[in-house]
Design a protein around this motif. Sequence first.
Motif, PDB file in Angstrom:
ATOM      1  N   ALA A   1       0.832  -1.208   0.000  1.00  0.00           N
ATOM      2  CA  ALA A   1       0.000   0.000   0.000  1.00  0.00           C
ATOM      3  C   ALA A   1       0.864   1.254   0.000  1.00  0.00           C
ATOM      4  O   ALA A   1       0.584   2.219  -0.721  1.00  0.00           O
ATOM      5  CB  ALA A   1      -0.941  -0.016   1.195  1.00  0.00           C
ATOM      6  N   ARG A   2       1.913   1.251   0.800  1.00  0.00           N
ATOM      7  CA  ARG A   2       2.814   2.415   0.835  1.00  0.00           C
ATOM      8  C   ARG A   2       3.480   2.618  -0.526  1.00  0.00           C
ATOM      9  O   ARG A   2       3.621   3.760  -0.991  1.00  0.00           O
ATOM     10  CB  ARG A   2       3.871   2.235   1.930  1.00  0.00           C
ATOM     11  N   ASP A   3       3.867   1.530  -1.159  1.00  0.00           N
ATOM     12  CA  ASP A   3       4.503   1.649  -2.474  1.00  0.00           C
ATOM     13  C   ASP A   3       3.529   2.244  -3.498  1.00  0.00           C
ATOM     14  O   ASP A   3       3.916   3.074  -4.332  1.00  0.00           O
ATOM     15  CB  ASP A   3       4.992   0.282  -2.945  1.00  0.00           C
ATOM     16  N   LEU A   4       2.276   1.817  -3.450  1.00  0.00           N
ATOM     17  CA  LEU A   4       1.286   2.380  -4.369  1.00  0.00           C
ATOM     18  C   LEU A   4       1.056   3.856  -4.080  1.00  0.00           C
ATOM     19  O   LEU A   4       0.966   4.682  -5.003  1.00  0.00           O
ATOM     20  CB  LEU A   4      -0.028   1.602  -4.271  1.00  0.00           C
ATOM     21  N   ILE A   5       0.967   4.210  -2.803  1.00  0.00           N
ATOM     22  CA  ILE A   5       0.760   5.617  -2.435  1.00  0.00           C
ATOM     23  C   ILE A   5       1.921   6.482  -2.912  1.00  0.00           C
ATOM     24  O   ILE A   5       1.735   7.639  -3.306  1.00  0.00           O
ATOM     25  CB  ILE A   5       0.552   5.733  -0.913  1.00  0.00           C
ATOM     26  N   SER A   6       3.126   5.910  -2.934  1.00  0.00           N
ATOM     27  CA  SER A   6       4.288   6.690  -3.371  1.00  0.00           C
ATOM     28  C   SER A   6       4.195   7.089  -4.837  1.00  0.00           C
ATOM     29  O   SER A   6       4.875   8.020  -5.274  1.00  0.00           O
ATOM     30  CB  SER A   6       5.584   5.899  -3.124  1.00  0.00           C
ATOM     31  N   THR A   7       3.348   6.394  -5.606  1.00  0.00           N
ATOM     32  CA  THR A   7       3.191   6.705  -7.035  1.00  0.00           C
ATOM     33  C   THR A   7       2.006   7.634  -7.298  1.00  0.00           C
ATOM     34  O   THR A   7       1.764   8.006  -8.448  1.00  0.00           O
ATOM     35  CB  THR A   7       2.982   5.425  -7.863  1.00  0.00           C
ATOM     36  N   ALA A   8       1.275   7.994  -6.241  1.00  0.00           N
ATOM     37  CA  ALA A   8      -0.025   8.655  -6.419  1.00  0.00           C
ATOM     38  C   ALA A   8       0.086  10.175  -6.422  1.00  0.00           C
ATOM     39  O   ALA A   8       1.028  10.769  -5.885  1.00  0.00           O
ATOM     40  CB  ALA A   8      -0.980   8.226  -5.320  1.00  0.00           C
ATOM     41  N   ASP A   9      -0.912  10.796  -7.023  1.00  0.00           N
ATOM     42  CA  ASP A   9      -1.115  12.234  -6.915  1.00  0.00           C
ATOM     43  C   ASP A   9      -2.065  12.567  -5.769  1.00  0.00           C
ATOM     44  O   ASP A   9      -1.939  13.620  -5.133  1.00  0.00           O
ATOM     45  CB  ASP A   9      -1.720  12.782  -8.214  1.00  0.00           C
ATOM     46  N   VAL A  10      -3.022  11.664  -5.523  1.00  0.00           N
ATOM     47  CA  VAL A  10      -4.083  11.912  -4.545  1.00  0.00           C
ATOM     48  C   VAL A  10      -4.342  10.631  -3.765  1.00  0.00           C
ATOM     49  O   VAL A  10      -4.322   9.531  -4.331  1.00  0.00           O
ATOM     50  CB  VAL A  10      -5.401  12.348  -5.243  1.00  0.00           C
ATOM     51  N   VAL A  11      -4.588  10.781  -2.471  1.00  0.00           N
ATOM     52  CA  VAL A  11      -5.105   9.698  -1.640  1.00  0.00           C
ATOM     53  C   VAL A  11      -6.389  10.204  -0.994  1.00  0.00           C
ATOM     54  O   VAL A  11      -6.447  11.338  -0.505  1.00  0.00           O
ATOM     55  CB  VAL A  11      -4.108   9.266  -0.541  1.00  0.00           C
ATOM     56  N   VAL A  12      -7.420   9.370  -1.011  1.00  0.00           N
ATOM     57  CA  VAL A  12      -8.669   9.699  -0.332  1.00  0.00           C
ATOM     58  C   VAL A  12      -8.978   8.566   0.643  1.00  0.00           C
ATOM     59  O   VAL A  12      -8.949   7.394   0.258  1.00  0.00           O
ATOM     60  CB  VAL A  12      -9.849   9.871  -1.313  1.00  0.00           C
TER      61      VAL A  12
ATOM     62  N   LEU B   1       3.883   9.973   4.993  1.00  0.00           N
ATOM     63  CA  LEU B   1       3.847   9.671   3.565  1.00  0.00           C
ATOM     64  C   LEU B   1       3.899  10.942   2.718  1.00  0.00           C
ATOM     65  O   LEU B   1       4.471  10.934   1.619  1.00  0.00           O
ATOM     66  CB  LEU B   1       2.593   8.860   3.246  1.00  0.00           C
ATOM     67  N   ARG B   2       3.350  12.036   3.201  1.00  0.00           N
ATOM     68  CA  ARG B   2       3.465  13.297   2.461  1.00  0.00           C
ATOM     69  C   ARG B   2       4.875  13.871   2.567  1.00  0.00           C
ATOM     70  O   ARG B   2       5.318  14.580   1.654  1.00  0.00           O
ATOM     71  CB  ARG B   2       2.441  14.315   2.962  1.00  0.00           C
ATOM     72  N   ALA B   3       5.574  13.577   3.646  1.00  0.00           N
ATOM     73  CA  ALA B   3       6.975  14.006   3.742  1.00  0.00           C
ATOM     74  C   ALA B   3       7.819  13.290   2.689  1.00  0.00           C
ATOM     75  O   ALA B   3       8.753  13.874   2.120  1.00  0.00           O
ATOM     76  CB  ALA B   3       7.517  13.731   5.143  1.00  0.00           C
ATOM     77  N   GLU B   4       7.468  12.027   2.402  1.00  0.00           N
ATOM     78  CA  GLU B   4       8.184  11.275   1.374  1.00  0.00           C
ATOM     79  C   GLU B   4       7.774  11.712  -0.029  1.00  0.00           C
ATOM     80  O   GLU B   4       8.569  11.589  -0.972  1.00  0.00           O
ATOM     81  CB  GLU B   4       7.903   9.777   1.551  1.00  0.00           C
ATOM     82  N   ASN B   5       6.561  12.198  -0.172  1.00  0.00           N
ATOM     83  CA  ASN B   5       6.042  12.614  -1.475  1.00  0.00           C
ATOM     84  C   ASN B   5       5.354  13.970  -1.308  1.00  0.00           C
ATOM     85  O   ASN B   5       4.128  14.046  -1.156  1.00  0.00           O
ATOM     86  CB  ASN B   5       5.056  11.565  -2.000  1.00  0.00           C
ATOM     87  N   PRO B   6       6.125  15.069  -1.297  1.00  0.00           N
ATOM     88  CA  PRO B   6       5.548  16.390  -1.003  1.00  0.00           C
ATOM     89  C   PRO B   6       4.478  16.847  -1.993  1.00  0.00           C
ATOM     90  O   PRO B   6       3.714  17.763  -1.681  1.00  0.00           O
ATOM     91  CB  PRO B   6       6.775  17.319  -1.054  1.00  0.00           C
ATOM     92  N   ARG B   7       4.400  16.224  -3.168  1.00  0.00           N
ATOM     93  CA  ARG B   7       3.383  16.617  -4.144  1.00  0.00           C
ATOM     94  C   ARG B   7       2.036  15.945  -3.891  1.00  0.00           C
ATOM     95  O   ARG B   7       1.047  16.245  -4.563  1.00  0.00           O
ATOM     96  CB  ARG B   7       3.864  16.264  -5.562  1.00  0.00           C
ATOM     97  N   LEU B   8       1.988  15.069  -2.903  1.00  0.00           N
ATOM     98  CA  LEU B   8       0.777  14.282  -2.657  1.00  0.00           C
ATOM     99  C   LEU B   8      -0.332  15.140  -2.048  1.00  0.00           C
ATOM    100  O   LEU B   8      -0.113  15.888  -1.089  1.00  0.00           O
ATOM    101  CB  LEU B   8       1.114  13.129  -1.715  1.00  0.00           C
ATOM    102  N   VAL B   9      -1.527  15.016  -2.598  1.00  0.00           N
ATOM    103  CA  VAL B   9      -2.733  15.622  -2.028  1.00  0.00           C
ATOM    104  C   VAL B   9      -3.490  14.506  -1.321  1.00  0.00           C
ATOM    105  O   VAL B   9      -3.888  13.526  -1.952  1.00  0.00           O
ATOM    106  CB  VAL B   9      -3.624  16.254  -3.126  1.00  0.00           C
TER     107      VAL B   9
ATOM    108  N   ARG C   1       3.651  21.747  -4.496  1.00  0.00           N
ATOM    109  CA  ARG C   1       3.406  21.049  -3.234  1.00  0.00           C
ATOM    110  C   ARG C   1       1.936  20.634  -3.135  1.00  0.00           C
ATOM    111  O   ARG C   1       1.041  21.336  -3.588  1.00  0.00           O
ATOM    112  CB  ARG C   1       3.754  21.921  -2.028  1.00  0.00           C
ATOM    113  N   GLY C   2       1.737  19.475  -2.513  1.00  0.00           N
ATOM    114  CA  GLY C   2       0.396  18.980  -2.276  1.00  0.00           C
ATOM    115  C   GLY C   2      -0.218  19.609  -1.031  1.00  0.00           C
ATOM    116  O   GLY C   2       0.155  20.706  -0.615  1.00  0.00           O
ATOM    117  N   ASP C   3      -1.142  18.876  -0.409  1.00  0.00           N
ATOM    118  CA  ASP C   3      -1.827  19.417   0.764  1.00  0.00           C
ATOM    119  C   ASP C   3      -2.503  18.274   1.499  1.00  0.00           C
ATOM    120  O   ASP C   3      -2.653  17.172   0.963  1.00  0.00           O
ATOM    121  CB  ASP C   3      -2.873  20.458   0.339  1.00  0.00           C
ATOM    122  N   TYR C   4      -2.901  18.547   2.732  1.00  0.00           N
ATOM    123  CA  TYR C   4      -3.737  17.623   3.487  1.00  0.00           C
ATOM    124  C   TYR C   4      -5.080  18.289   3.710  1.00  0.00           C
ATOM    125  O   TYR C   4      -5.152  19.434   4.179  1.00  0.00           O
ATOM    126  CB  TYR C   4      -3.112  17.252   4.835  1.00  0.00           C
TER     127      TYR C   4
END
Length: 407
Positions: free
Chosen positions: A83-94, A112-120, A192-195
């Motif tokens: 799951a973490r590996d898939l999230i690392s490839t994502a633009d968005v997690v809901v 996980l956002r620290a590892e992928n700062p573009r993640l929303v 940068r993404g956001d939470y």
Amino acid sequence: MQLPPLDAIRVIDLTQFLSGPHCTQILADLGAEVIKIESPEGDLSRHIPPHFIGADSLYYMSVNRGKQSVCINLKSDEGRRIARDLISTADVVVDNFRPGVLTRLGLDHVELRAENPRLVWCSISGFGQDGPYRDKPAYDMIVQALSGGMSMTGEPGRASVRAGIPIGDLSAGMYAAIAISSALYRRGESGRGDYIDVSMLDCQVAMLSYQAAYYLFSGKVPGHQGSAHDSIPTYRGFRAAGGGELVVTANTDRMWQGLCRVLGREDLLADPRFATNLERFENRNVLLPELEAAFLSRRVEEWLPLLEAESIPTGVVNTLDQVMADPQVLHRELIVEMEGDDGASVRTIGNPLRFSDSAAPAAGYPPALGEDTRRILGGVLGLSDTDVDRLAAQGAVVAGAGGVAGR
């Protein structure tokens, strides 16, 4: 070549039931690649009666079109790693887990956002990530009740009722989709993404709209609205002869005058109690019985052309069978038929959004549980069939029969 608005956006969907899946279905309708991660038991909405196509309920099918299903056991170490590996490839997690659950599973959004700062990352919950209700469970009707909206729904003098559609879940899903789209737009500028913290209760309170403003100004608590409007007495529903119902929105003086002519009650125009909208409002308890009695003299189908001839907006209170046969609904192609690879088909309501310069994805048949596990783990993470078989033997994933290259 026209592309959908969210083309090339990958969404990891950690949601089930309604609020989260409604959000991610909107994103899929906008062209995003939505990878739905499910437990070995699957989204619990797959099992909701009374209607099923094969193993899956129509409830599930109504909010999961256009997605892909990957079945992962998040209670296993290997499952969480996948799951973490898939999230690392994502633009968005809901997600729509209760606050704190994903952190306990080792899927903390901060890390996980620290590892992928573009993640929303968007979390939908009943009451938000903080506050005294943070850890309380919430369902649509509970939120409708707590928000105050339910206290205004129903006929005066009778018990409160919930809205006929699950507006607590649906509105949270829509607000979440709006917030995600906004965060993606900002990411295009900042990198940068956001939470995003979406609370079902917050969304319902926000939807109190002018009723909340009225209360905050006057201190008067509104009661059941029935089919009426709290400001305009001629903006309401009426029963007609034969039991049919229609709504009338005569909210200007011109419309009021036309309404009186249609009803054969020109005498009301000379009554000083009804000379202006304010006076009609102040004397609504006298006016409404007169209007209700007049509407009972004809059937709905007789009233409609008369009201339309006076340019008074009106409409029938349709039942669902009437809605599905309505010429405007049919013209807009809101009913879609989805066909599965096994020949099964289901009709449901499709994407209501229309773009002139963007393509609309086809309505994809909702995925079977784990249908895309092999293909996604192979195509996105580069795992071989042997790797997936090993993970399945360990209980980390549940994989379909197809190979990694396709279904």
